[in-house]
Scaffold this motif. Structure first.
Motif, PDB file in Angstrom:
ATOM      1  N   ASN A   1      62.956  33.430  77.529  1.00 51.87           N
ATOM      2  CA  ASN A   1      62.808  34.787  76.363  1.00 51.87           C
ATOM      3  C   ASN A   1      62.685  36.195  78.042  1.00 51.87           C
TER       4      ASN A   1
ATOM      5  N   LYS B   1      65.237  31.903  65.810  1.00 49.06           N
ATOM      6  CA  LYS B   1      64.227  30.716  66.681  1.00 49.06           C
ATOM      7  C   LYS B   1      62.965  30.777  65.390  1.00 49.06           C
TER       8      LYS B   1
ATOM      9  N   VAL C   1      58.212  29.483  72.788  1.00 53.87           N
ATOM     10  CA  VAL C   1      58.734  31.003  73.238  1.00 53.87           C
ATOM     11  C   VAL C   1      58.592  31.394  74.961  1.00 53.87           C
TER      12      VAL C   1
END
Ligand code: DGP
Length: 215
Positions: A136, A170, A176
């Motif tokens: 991310n 997600k 993440v």
């Protein structure tokens, strides 16, 4: 649940936008797992070496235009055509570290305006990864990294849409990761979680139920 007679490899996926550092992390992880004596292989989607993959390659390099829905189905077919080989390797005890998977399929096509559920549907029933790492980026960092590419999709506004759809796709099982961190720090975290996953899933059956529960 039936348990396996011999231990299997783990199915590890790294996902993210273009330039999120996935490919670097995939290589580092494969090298590290090899060093530690694991049986491991790097896999990448799209797999451009097959006939379907070469059509995708021409599309990505802007050599050819293809209808949005048709190219979406080709990306999915490219994953399906690799399933039996991937399954065999996993059952032979080989851990697969995979650069992109069906999540990219849904995110990139939905970013063009196609219906997200429609985009997910051709990939229903694919192997489900044992772990998904999502690289991310903050929008500021993404801003710095985008806009230099030669391939289709490597454009800032489009990547922002892809990033938003990844965030929508997600689920709580995804890890993440803050992809703005130093390469080595990220690598250590991916290594630690991958080793745990390899151990945890070694005697569990493969799951061939991607997105089945969503429909
Ligand atoms: P890469 O080789 O990882 O740089 O991927 C090539 C490009 O293709 C990248 O912009 C992401 C995109 N891509 C990867 N998988 C899919 C897919 O299944 N569907 C679509 N539409 N695009 C994809």
């Amino acid at each position: 649940m039936t348990f396996l007679e011999k231990s299997r490899g783990a199915f590890i996926v790294l996902e993210g936008c273009d330039r999120s550092g996935k490919s670097t992390q995939v290589k580092l992880l494969v090298n590290r797992l090899e060093q530690l004596g694991h049986n491991v292989m790097l896999w990448k989607f799209p797999e451009r070496k097959t006939q379907i993959g070469s059509m995708i390659d021409e599309y990505l390099k802007n050599v050819k235009d293809v209808d949005d829905k048709a190219i979406h189905l080709l990306f999915s077919a490219n994953r399906w055509e690799c399933m039996s080989e991937m399954k065999k390797k996993l059952l032979d005890g080989i851990t697969l570290v995979v650069d992109r998977y069906a999540y990219s399929g849904a995110a990139y096509s939905a970013a063009k305006g196609l219906d997200l559920e429609w985009c997910k549907s051709p990939d229903i029933g694919l192997l489900t990864p044992d772990i998904v790492f999502f690289m991310n980026l903050t929008s500021e960092e993404a801003e710095k990294r985008f806009g230099f590419g030669n391939e289709r999709y490597e454009e800032k506004a489009f990547q922002e849409k892809v990033r938003n759809i990844f965030n929508f796709l997600k689920d709580p099982t995804w890890k993440v990761l803050n992809a703005c961190r130093a390469v080595e720090k990220l690598h250590k975290e991916i290594e630690r979680l991958s080793l745990k996953t390899i151990q945890k899933c070694s005697n569990l059956p493969l799951k061939e139920d991607l997105w089945e529960k969503c429909f």
